[in-house]
Design an enzyme around this catalytic site. Structure first.
Site: not given
Lengths: 785, 181
Positions: A221, A368-369, A738
């Site tokens: 990423q 996802r945060c 998110e």
């Protein structure tokens, strides 16, 4: 009203169908395992069966004797090259391959290079490793006891304590608690979970001996940061390293860290001069790659008897596993956990976190945060409900009473954050209207009288995303700006290259829309490229909902630089003074004279064919955007659950999600992000948790035991939004990817507690599994007979 | 696989993939998914797990959805396999592909090929499925990005399109009869 130009351009606010879809729909995506290079070899990894053991000997002779096996790489081989350890993103170091001890189960122990992936898999079973098991440290609280075995004897500090971090004002908070009329306290455990993107991690490392250049196709990423780290660690000049992040099958934070496999494959390629492919199995991915959460929290909330919240005090033990290999900004070892005061106006807050080593794989990456925001939101949203329950107040009323008022923004929180914008009462009211809150409460009362179990749960969360301002945010010293580079071609089409990249978010579409909006060029004429460090401008990558707040802003600013130059060209073409030119309805016109106008396409042609004397040819710009602040998206979620008294199963009957991420680029994509986020919020609330037995054996090491939500458990999500633009972002947007993962778990947990509150239940830790609920029902004689 | 260093006994197989026969000498242990991806070179079929849980590798074997990570290539000898690459016909997207595009039924795209193959098989046996039937049919295919809502809509879109295409000629024929009468 939509103008014809808007219909043609399809910039901000249009549900443009995705540009990346045609290849995916035809099976022509280009994921890392699809890459096949001439002469490519395969790597597989032997892993430790023990959570903690000494390595006495590694005998690879049988593996090496297998036809097709070219090499077996151990920690000793890497140690000779100074590469047995590598730095983490958090000022710690981690083993690439161990020399004399393993510190978690499934840790990489040796790598095989073979001509075929089946042979490589055969060979790892032929490596004889002699272990001497050591007592494992599994419980992070026991890890802090003075006689606990040491997870990391390599460190100078002979303790399992990694760091202490705190935020807020301890004195002021204690004072508030001392004089409080009401104090509620609760222990919360936010379990260890795993992102489990459907594509696992892997790479193809290819070293060109003639050019001296290492190319790594990698499931990452953050390709630019990886290139810099690779260069600093290996000594290979940075221009001789190319990291390519191809199509990525989901990231969610799990593809930010550097895993040992990437490094070993690169070393093997450099040594052999041949391309090396390494692709994890799912079980390897689930057992060894970085985990999220694992926070043991004690929270206290002080309030007046009328429900006015005054102060919050939180102490946390954070289980980071054997290496502190999280991916937080350097100054934030506990991420942005201090956003824990949430959507509420509190006079004081103090929050402490202690990071601890255990014999588990690395913890602390996102799921996802944005950097520990989920843990923070879960805590405050549970505590608000706990207080409401204690005071016999409605959870909606207590929230309305304590919200930061809409006219108080920008708002300085008790832990020091400046919230950019918000309108919390409007979002909650909209959610309550949509779900029919009052009617649901009536229904609940009727059902409860009949012994049926129904609950309504609210979560009114505030997120903090878009790291971040360079005076505060860096990773390994690299400031957390992000970038965009735009070139407009003579015929009026354009290419955009950005420092962030998609793992499913649809950047190829949304970033084209940003440029379309700013330059008045049709969206289909704008190509977006990303993920290749040889061509894209330097950026910190996509995670923590930062793409739109940072690189999205850079894209708008770069486009505006182009528009500034284009205005001069337009003045030249229209034979008017630049001061008399205005940008209106996606074209330049002489002020007040719409008939005298030129389009951006005409201007672009002039930039290469008819630019004024003394002006540089071309039409392009670059921007490295340093955000002045983070963005604070928020939302109001209401969940309605029914509980099966025969099985303890929690069924989500309805889930209404009102999100506010400021101005929206593509409503279709934003809704898709919310749907996915809600599902990844439901997952840890009801299904997912990673646990270990007393020997440090993982108990959910494959997808048969680690339960990802299927279409059967996932409800129909009901979404809507309010729009409160960010005042500091160039086009008023906030991050959104998110929000739902962060906001959903407490709505679900609050709903279940609400359903059981009349039985005296005040708290349930997630995941709220059927057997957990059934045990409570049994205890209270509330099961269905 | 087909490695020259491989000393294991191989077996000759002929597997028809998207209407095209693919022949090879393979190890008996070679997984069908590896045959499809590496022998036939069709990389649209993905691998997401090692326990038959995720469904990213779903293909149709003689019309029935199967997880190709849990079949051996030798078991598929003589079978007709359909993969994502075979959905588009004559330059036109299959209604299921069109549905996923129109209804934003995909994000990262990794589960999409398997999901679409399952959907194709569902619509072949049940052209007008209810939402519950759709959800049950795709319950062996995991998606981490979309939350399934738009996948369900995508399949409903495809069903509608297929039914419209099938009823159009029927209506025309019925109309002809009416005129004759």
């Amino acid at each position: 009203m939509t103008t014809p130009a808007q219909t043609q351009i399809r910039g901000m606010g249009h549900s443009v169908k995705r540009k990346e879809d045609p290849r995916f729909l035809r099976g022509r995506g280009h994921y890392v395992d699809d890459i096949k290079l001439p002469g490519m070899l395969y790597m597989d990894i032997a892993r430790s069966p023990y959570a903690h053991a000494k390595i006495l000997n590694i005998d690879a002779s049988k593996a090496l004797a297998l036809p097709g096996v070219l090499a077996v790489i151990t920690g000793k081989d890497l140690d000779a090259a100074g590469l047995a350890w590598m730095p983490t993103l958090m000022s710690d170091k981690q083993m690439v391959l161990p020399v004399d001890r393993v510190v978690y189960q499934a840790q990489e122990v040796a790598a095989v290079i073979a001509t075929d992936r089946y042979i490589a898999a055969d060979a790892i079973t032929l490596i004889d490793v002699e272990y001497e098991p050591l007592p494992p440290v599994v419980d992070p609280i026991k890890a802090l006891e003075p006689d606990a075995p040491l997870v990391r004897p390599d460190r100078e500090q002979k303790t399992n304590h990694i760091w202490h971090w705190e935020a807020g004002d301890a004195g002021k908070t204690d004072e508030a608690f001392n004089s409080a009329e009401v104090v509620v306290a609760q222990d919360l455990y936010i379990p260890r979970i795993h992102v489990s993107s459907i594509e696992t991690c892997g790479c193809v490392a290819s070293f060109d001996k003639v050019e001296g250049k290492l190319t790594v196709y990698m499931t990452t990423q953050a390709p630019h940061a990886i290139r810099t780290v690779f260069s600093l660690v290996s000594g290979i000049p940075e221009h001789k390293i190319r990291i390519i992040s191809p199509d990525i099958g989901g990231g969610f934070g799990g593809k930010v860290p550097v895993y040992p496999g990437y490094v070993i494959a690169s070393v093997a390629s450099i040594q052999t001069g041949l391309p090396i492919k390494w692709i994890e199995d799912r079980s390897e991915n689930l057992q060894a790659d970085s985990f999220a959460r694992d926070y043991h929290i004690h929270a206290e909330l002080a309030a007046k008897r009328d429900g006015t919240m005054q102060a919050l005090r939180v102490k946390t033990i954070a289980d980071h596993g054997a290496f502190d290999a999280a991916a937080n900004p350097s100054k934030f070892p506990a991420g942005l956990f201090s956003v824990i005061t949430g959507s509420y106006a509190l006079d004081a807050a103090h929050v402490e976190v202690d990071g601890v080593y255990t014999n588990k794989p690395s913890g602390g990456v996102a799921y996802r945060c944005s950097f520990r925001v989920t843990e923070a939101v879960h805590t405050i949203e549970r505590m608000v409900d706990t207080l409401a329950q204690q005071l016999h107040m409605d959870p909606a009323d207590i929230r309305m009473k304590n919200f930061i008022p809409p006219d108080a923004f920008p708002y300085k929180s008790a832990t020091g954050w400046e919230y950019d914008s918000g309108n919390y009462p409007a979002a909650l009211q909209k959610a309550m209207d949509k779900v029919g809150y009052a009617e649901l409460r009536r229904e609940q009362a009727e059902k409860r009288a009949r012994g049926e179990l129904m609950g309504i749960g609210i979560s009114t969360f505030t997120e903090i995303v878009g790291a971040g301002p360079s005076n505060t945010f860096d990773i390994l010293g690299i400031k957390m700006f992000d970038s965009a580079e735009i070139r407009v071609h003579p015929t009026g089409s354009a290419i955009v290259r950005i420092g962030v990249q998609t793992q499913g978010q649809g950047h190829e579409t949304t970033f084209a829309q940003i440029v379309a909006e700013e330059l008045g060029l049709p969206v289909e004429n704008i190509a977006v490229e990303h993920g290749d460090t040889d061509t894209a401008p330097y950026g910190l990558g996509t995670y923590a909902s930062r793409s739109t707040p940072t690189a999205g802003a850079a894209t708008a600013v770069a486009a505006r630089k182009i528009r500034d130059k284009a205005k001069k060209l337009a003045a030249h073409l229209l034979e008017a003074s630049e001061d008399d030119i205005e940008w209106s309805d996606y074209k330049f016109q002489v002020k007040g004279v719409p008939s005298r106008s030129v389009t951006m396409q005409q201007v672009a042609f002039a930039a290469y064919t008819n630019h004024p004397q003394g002006m540089e040819a071309g039409l392009e710009a670059v921007d490295y955007y340093d955000p002045p602040n983070l963005t604070f998206p928020f939302g109001a979620y209401i969940c309605v659950v029914d509980i099966d008294r025969g099985t303890g199963e929690v069924k989500i009957r309805r889930f209404v999600a009102i999100d506010d991420c400021g101005n929206v680029i593509n409503p279709m994509i934003v809704e898709g992000q919310i749907h996915g986020g809600l599902t990844m919020g439901m997952a840890p609330a009801l299904l997912e948790a990673i646990t270990y037995d007393e020997n440090g054996n993982i108990q959910q090491g494959n997808l048969m035991e680690y339960l990802l939500p299927t279409a059967m458990e996932t409800p129909v999500w009901e979404t809507d939004r309010t729009v409160t633009p960010s005042p500091h972002h160039p086009f008023g947007a906030k991050g959104v990817g998110e929000s739902a993962t962060v906001g959903a778990p407490p709505a679900i947990a609050n709903a279940v507690v609400d359903a059981l509150s009349h039985l005296g239940v005040t708290h349930l830790d997630i995941p709220i599994t059927p057997w957990k609920v059934y045990a409570i029902l049994q205890e209270h004689g509330a099961t269905e007979v | 696989m087909t490695s020259p260093t491989n000393t294991a006994k191989t077996q000759h197989v002929t597997i028809t993939i998207n209407g095209k026969p693919v022949e090879a000498d393979v190890e008996p242990r070679l997984l069908l998914v590896h045959f499809i991806r590496e022998v036939a070179g069709l990389t649209g079929t993905h691998i997401g797990c090692d326990t038959t849980s995720c469904g990213a590798c779903t293909v149709l074997v003689d019309g029935t959805p199967a997880k190709s990570c849990t079949l051996l290539a030798v078991q598929a000898d003589g079978a007709a396999i359909a993969t994502v690459e075979g959905l588009e016909q004559g330059g036109e997207l299959h209604p299921v592909q069109e549905g996923f595009f129109q209804e934003h039924g995909l994000q990262c795209g990794f589960c999409t090929p398997g999901m679409m193959m399952t959907a194709t098989a569902l619509l072949a046996r049940n052209p007008d499925p209810s939402e519950a039937e759709i959800r049950r049919a795709i319950s062996g295919n995991l998606c981490r990005c979309t939350g399934y809502v738009n996948i369900v809509k995508s399949i409903q879109y495809a069903a509608k399109k297929i039914n419209a295409a099938e009823t159009a000629p029927v209506a025309a024929a019925v109309g002809a009869e009416v005129r004759q009468a």
